[in-house]
Scaffold this active site. Structure first.
Site, PDB file in Angstrom:
ATOM      1  N   LYS A  62       0.815  -1.215   0.000  1.00 14.65           N
ATOM      2  CA  LYS A  62       0.000   0.000   0.000  1.00 14.65           C
ATOM      3  C   LYS A  62       0.849   1.267   0.000  1.00 14.65           C
ATOM      4  CE  LYS A  62      -3.546  -2.314   2.633  1.00 14.65           C
ATOM      5  NZ  LYS A  62      -4.253  -2.198   3.898  1.00 14.65           N
ATOM      6  N   ARG A 260     -14.037  -1.947  12.608  1.00 15.12           N
ATOM      7  CA  ARG A 260     -14.018  -2.286  11.184  1.00 15.12           C
ATOM      8  C   ARG A 260     -15.322  -2.976  10.820  1.00 15.12           C
ATOM      9  NH1 ARG A 260      -8.470  -4.378   8.808  1.00 15.12           N
ATOM     10  NH2 ARG A 260      -9.212  -6.403   9.503  1.00 15.12           N
TER      11      ARG A 260
END
Ligand SMILES: [Zn+2]
Length: 283
Positions: A62, A260
């Site tokens: 990422k 999450r």
């Protein structure tokens, strides 16, 4: 939030459009700049980048890695959940709070780093190994073979969704694409890795590749040159709680744990131990 498919397209677009561009000046916002910028060279972020010429953009997990012509340093950007780039004319409305602006010799465009929560990081370094956790990253999710996937999976014993999102296992997958991959593989996100059969592990590897490759193509079509966008209209389950599963029509479930959201289909992805989950559960 940007994960492998989005970052891959951002890399393509910025690589093509920044190559050979000379940075005339760098503006750093007084409040946000010091939070997102990490100068590991000790020689000054603005000082080193002013008059540098963009050469290439690579991606590792990422991170986006910007290199410069005849320069020993790399700008390694990890946008985390909220960071993104915007390459546009100076008059164009900001896509969010702007913390760093790269101005070019030609004033028709500028490159902005935008980050609503200032979670991302812009490292300037001569040694990528000096970036925290960079050296611990596993292979890129698109580059891991079925055999390597299987052997790397072995030491991880927890819930499979958590394993998929750990960069130490494979790099590039976050919360959203983990949901999409597991739906594609028809595996419940909270199944323990140790409960997966050999056939399921092969299917998971195959789904990971297919999902990431197909999603990259969809992002490429929908994002175009607008790298600040986050096209996710094509998701099958992530952020689709209550909608019909595209495979079987069951209403998509949603569980929030550790801040999450996890979305999945209870029919296509059976099993999984739901224990001690706090937060919203729908359908
Ligand atoms: Zn389903």
């Amino acid at each position: 939030m940007p994960e492998l498919p989005e970052l891959e397209v951002v890399r393509e677009v910025l690589g093509r459009r920044l190559r050979g561009r000379l940075i005339k000046a760098v503006t750093v916002a007084p409040r946000g700049g010091p939070i997102v910028i990490r100068d590991l060279t000790g020689q000054g972020f603005i000082r080193l980048l002013t008059a540098a010429t963009f050469e290439a953009v690579a991606r590792r997990g990422k991170f986006l890695l910007f290199t410069f012509a005849d320069a020993p340093f790399t700008l390694a950007v990890n946008p985390k959940l909220t960071g993104r780039f915007q390459l546009c004319p100076p008059r164009e409305p900001k896509a969010g709070p702007v913390h760093v602006v790269f101005h070019f010799k030609s004033p028709t465009e500028e490159l902005r780093y935008v980050d609503a929560k200032r979670m991302g990081q812009l490292y300037l370094t001569q040694d990528l190994g000096a970036i925290p956790t960079f050296g611990e990253m596993g292979p890129d999710a698109l580059e891991v073979s079925p055999e390597e996937f299987r052997s790397r999976l072995r030491p991880f014993r927890g819930e499979i969704k958590g394993v998929l999102t750990r960069a130490q296992f494979v790099a590039g997958i976050g919360n959203a694409y983990a949901d999409e991959i597991l739906w594609h593989a028809q595996i419940h996100p909270y199944r323990k890795r140790t409960s997966l059969t050999s056939e399921e592990i092969d299917r998971l590897h195959d789904s990971m590749r297919t999902t990431l490759i197909e999603s990259t193509e969809k992002v490429r079509q929908e994002m175009g040159e607008a790298v600040h966008l986050k096209p996710r209209e094509f998701f099958a389950v992530h952020m689709r709680a209550g909608e019909a599963c595209p495979r079987c029509g069951t209403s998509i479930s949603s569980i929030t744990a550790n801040q999450r959201i996890t979305n999945f289909c209870r029919t296509c992805q059976p099993g999984g131990l739901i224990r001690g989950m706090t937060g919203a559960q729908t359908s």
